[in-house]
Write an enzyme that holds these catalytic residues in place. Sequence first.
Site, mmCIF file in Angstrom:
data_model
loop_
_atom_site.group_PDB
_atom_site.id
_atom_site.type_symbol
_atom_site.label_atom_id
_atom_site.label_comp_id
_atom_site.label_asym_id
_atom_site.label_seq_id
_atom_site.Cartn_x
_atom_site.Cartn_y
_atom_site.Cartn_z
ATOM 1 N N SER A 281 -10.922 -0.832 -1.503
ATOM 2 C CA SER A 281 -9.551 -0.866 -0.789
ATOM 3 C C SER A 281 -9.891 -1.017 0.550
ATOM 4 O O SER A 281 -9.100 -1.462 1.532
ATOM 5 C CB SER A 281 -8.885 0.629 -0.990
ATOM 6 O OG SER A 281 -8.380 0.608 -2.039
ATOM 7 N N ASP B 219 0.894 -1.273 -0.114
ATOM 8 C CA ASP B 219 -0.159 0.043 -0.104
ATOM 9 C C ASP B 219 0.730 1.070 -0.142
ATOM 10 O O ASP B 219 2.132 1.136 -0.599
ATOM 11 C CB ASP B 219 -0.986 -0.087 1.421
ATOM 12 C CG ASP B 219 -2.335 0.679 1.015
ATOM 13 O OD1 ASP B 219 -2.409 1.878 0.691
ATOM 14 O OD2 ASP B 219 -3.393 -0.063 1.096
ATOM 15 N N HIS C 5 -3.992 6.192 3.049
ATOM 16 C CA HIS C 5 -4.435 4.875 2.720
ATOM 17 C C HIS C 5 -3.924 3.640 3.257
ATOM 18 O O HIS C 5 -4.716 2.877 3.815
ATOM 19 C CB HIS C 5 -4.435 4.915 0.999
ATOM 20 C CG HIS C 5 -5.200 3.896 0.536
ATOM 21 N ND1 HIS C 5 -4.731 2.440 0.237
ATOM 22 C CD2 HIS C 5 -6.472 3.946 -0.303
ATOM 23 C CE1 HIS C 5 -5.837 1.916 -0.355
ATOM 24 N NE2 HIS C 5 -6.862 2.675 -0.843
#
Length: 781
Positions: free
Chosen positions: A572, A156, A229
């Site tokens: 996600s 990620d 994220h």
Amino acid sequence: MSNHYLVVLLVSLLILLVNVSTSSAQRQVYIVYLGEHRHSGKQTWEEIEETHHSYLQAVKGSKEEAKACIIYSYKNVINGFSALLTPQEATTISEMEGVISVFHSHPTKSRLHTTRSWDFISLLEANWDATRPPINQDQFLRRAGYGKDVIVGVLDSGVWPESQSFNDEGMEPIPSSWKGICESGVAFNSSHCNKKLIGARYYLKSYEANFGPLDPKLDFRSPRDINGHGTHTSSTIGGRRVPNAAAIGGFGYGTATGGAPLVRLAIYKVCWPVPGQTRAEGNTCLDDDMLAAFDDAIADGVQVISVSIGRNTSTPYIQDGIAIGSLHAVKRNIVVACSAGNSGPTPSTVTNVAPWIITVGASSIDRVFSSPVLLGNGIQVQGESVTPHKLSMMHPLIYAGDAEIPGTTINETSGLCLPGTLSKELVQGKIVLCLRGYSTNVEKGLEVRGAGGLGFILQNPVDGISISVDAHVLPGTAVLSNDSATILNYIKSNKNPTASIVSARTVLSSKPSPFMAGFSSTGPNPLEPNILKPDITAPGLNILAAWSEAASPTKLFDDSRVVKYNILSGTSMSCPHVAAAAVLIKATHPNWSSAAIRSALMTTATQTNKLGLPITDGTGDTAATPFHYGSGHFRPGKALDPGLIYDANYTDYLLYLCNYNTSVPSIDPSFTCPDDFPSPTDLNYPSIAVSNVNSSGISVRRTVTNVGGGATVYKVRLEAPVGYTVEISPETMNFSSVGQRESFNIVIRPGSGFRNGYAFGWYTWSDGIHSVRSPIVVSSH
Ligand SMILES: *[C@@H]1O[C@H](CO)[C@@H](O)[C@H](O)[C@H]1NC(C)=O
Ligand SMILES: *[C@@H]1O[C@H](CO)[C@@H](O)[C@H](O)[C@H]1NC(C)=O
Ligand SMILES: *[C@@H]1O[C@H](CO)[C@@H](O)[C@H](O)[C@H]1NC(C)=O
Ligand SMILES: *[C@@H]1O[C@H](CO)[C@@H](O)[C@H](O)[C@H]1NC(C)=O
Ligand SMILES: *[C@@H]1O[C@H](CO)[C@@H](O)[C@H](O)[C@H]1NC(C)=O
Ligand SMILES: *[C@@H]1O[C@H](CO)[C@@H](O)[C@H](O)[C@H]1NC(C)=O
Ligand SMILES: *[C@@H]1O[C@H](CO)[C@@H](O)[C@H](O)[C@H]1NC(C)=O
Ligand SMILES: *[C@@H]1O[C@H](CO)[C@@H](O)[C@H](O)[C@H]1NC(C)=O
Ligand SMILES: *[C@@H]1O[C@H](CO)[C@@H](O)[C@H](O)[C@H]1NC(C)=O
């Protein structure tokens, strides 16, 4: 200027650069994939590098040039390298001995697919099966040791190590199987790792080959997360229990926790910001950077890998870094979970469809952030927001399309509140109605604020009941597209339209829940219609998890707010939920294969919501199909005890690949395709998809392994797809021991009421204790 234009500009800029340097040949990053290393451990790294250089030397002429153009040399498990090559050089290398594929590592192609959820899941487990005692979340977590013996790798945007979600208080020593490292870099060193965050690395060689040296203002040259994220996804998998967590403004207040609170996290940072794009637009994740991460993660000893990254289109397996990396991982029984994509509800948009991956769609939980709009005519319209502002007085209301600076928009960009389009004179002191599209939601808020607006109302892009909420930079709420039409009508039919935005509040136990998120990418599988994808759905709408303190909650550069937790939507967010469930199964059944773990998750999934009614699609009124959720909504507690599993191993996947190109499975030097290999419908998958069934019908075969009690009898129940007959034989299977395998045939034929198109059914094996369910999808034309 809209994002659309930014993207176009960027791409044309790259083309320009490439054209300018034509004399020195058009060099781009290519991955040369050579399969697995033959003599793992016998060849030294120098020898491996030497071999890789020799391919390059053959096209470049000299050793020096070969060395100068190589970017990665994959040395652990995956055999291959990436290098700057001209298309001709790439073609020449693709014809050399031992080369399986040569493909482009596309910049901007792979992107990130952007605590209540775990409570919600245990509620689902408890409520959805009246015949069995409710499952207590702690009970199954305890059985799995909260994941303490398992290591999960997360590909990620890195991690914010100071987050309380990653504290290691009271954790046992790091498992001795761990071989990874904590790589130092800008604002990150080995002291940032601990017994929770056991490893961290970063990969940007290909990023820099494409975009030039990393701009230190854009990101940390280290595993540290500037985006948010990666911190969000890794804390969703394995965050510790942190009481009193909430997003900005106190939304979603409660105890934040990951699905496997004691799992060990290994961070592989592979996604980086594209120069010239806003952070909110997302990062790019290059195939060869990701392959290097897979190669290391496998060698480091991770047991589960979570990848919330994907393209918006499907790519053939051997030109797809995630598919290739996952295959090598799955050979070692590492479970790989990937996001299905955020391009729904358009059909055939599902990505990460390789049958050795768990492909995860996204659905809602039972929480909304209610923030209605009150119109001057007394009508109240439902809205949702996590923006901590008050705008309860009535203020003038205007539609963005009526407040633009002439010449800054064309028809299709009118009303979108794109940067630089709103007239200060017309917007000053007003609430603005903006349409979604082209730019991110939060950027629209920024434009309204910049033009002196007091607040804004955001229209949902498509019909449907899912609203992704944002922490806007000014008072704002989001409304459904049909309700937006009501507001627009009111504006158009009144001389002095006014509105107020009611302060948002968190509402639990909303109904129906779950429903499919409208953005969740859907089937049919564009690469292989005989494998159903996505496999499963999990919470991905408005999920609260840990955040990077270097990123504002909106990721906007002009937003200086700092938060420890933030709310995000996307597949996600659902992928790490399923990765956590895989961790718990792995912890409970250490010897189960990756396919067995996926099977357990899929066959125990549910298709009904908390009301006991079918889970709906994003419109809210139509039942969702396996093209939305595959086998259904996951239930991690039930998945620990599935009764039967559909197993498959690496050899089965190589045999599957023979269907595409009989030379390709030479990925493994010890394997060649036999003359007679099974068709994709016969891969031992826990769901059934058959395409183009003709009048003579089709027979598929499956084998199940008993993992429940000893002696037990399973009987089948089924619902044939409308217009087909389905026969399963035998209808009863007797097992006398754990580990016993039994096979059965499923014959599907067109019957009365047959129509062209897709039809859905299911079958379930049950021994009175376990229900082992598989969806059936049939198509004819
Ligand atoms: C199959 O793969 C081999 C090796 O990569 C390649 O040479 C051949 O052209 C491929 N065949 C097809 C039909 O794609
Ligand atoms: C790591 O960095 C911190 C400051 O962020 C410093 O206090 C610490 O001594 C460093 N540790 C090592 C091992 O360099
Ligand atoms: C995928 O994204 C690119 C730009 O990033 C866009 O041009 C293309 O239309 C998208 N494709 C789909 C199927 O959404
Ligand atoms: C904009 O749309 C209107 C009607 O919707 C149409 O008459 C006009 O030609 C369009 N203009 C452009 C520039 O496309
Ligand atoms: C818009 O759709 C939602 C969900 O279907 C519904 O609850 C709402 O009443 C609709 N609004 C209008 C104005 O029809
Ligand atoms: C699991 O596998 C390991 C090594 O392959 C073996 O030693 C162990 O006995 C197995 N455990 C079970 C319960 O089968
Ligand atoms: C893989 O599974 C097949 C059955 O599907 C079995 O025949 C084969 O021996 C297995 N291979 C390995 C390496 O375990
Ligand atoms: C129907 O399909 C099967 C396999 O998909 C094929 O073997 C058979 O020849 C087909 N029959 C007809 C009548 O087309
Ligand atoms: C399976 O067990 C059932 C009940 O124990 C018995 O009636 C049946 O004959 C058995 N079938 C086979 C094939 O052994």
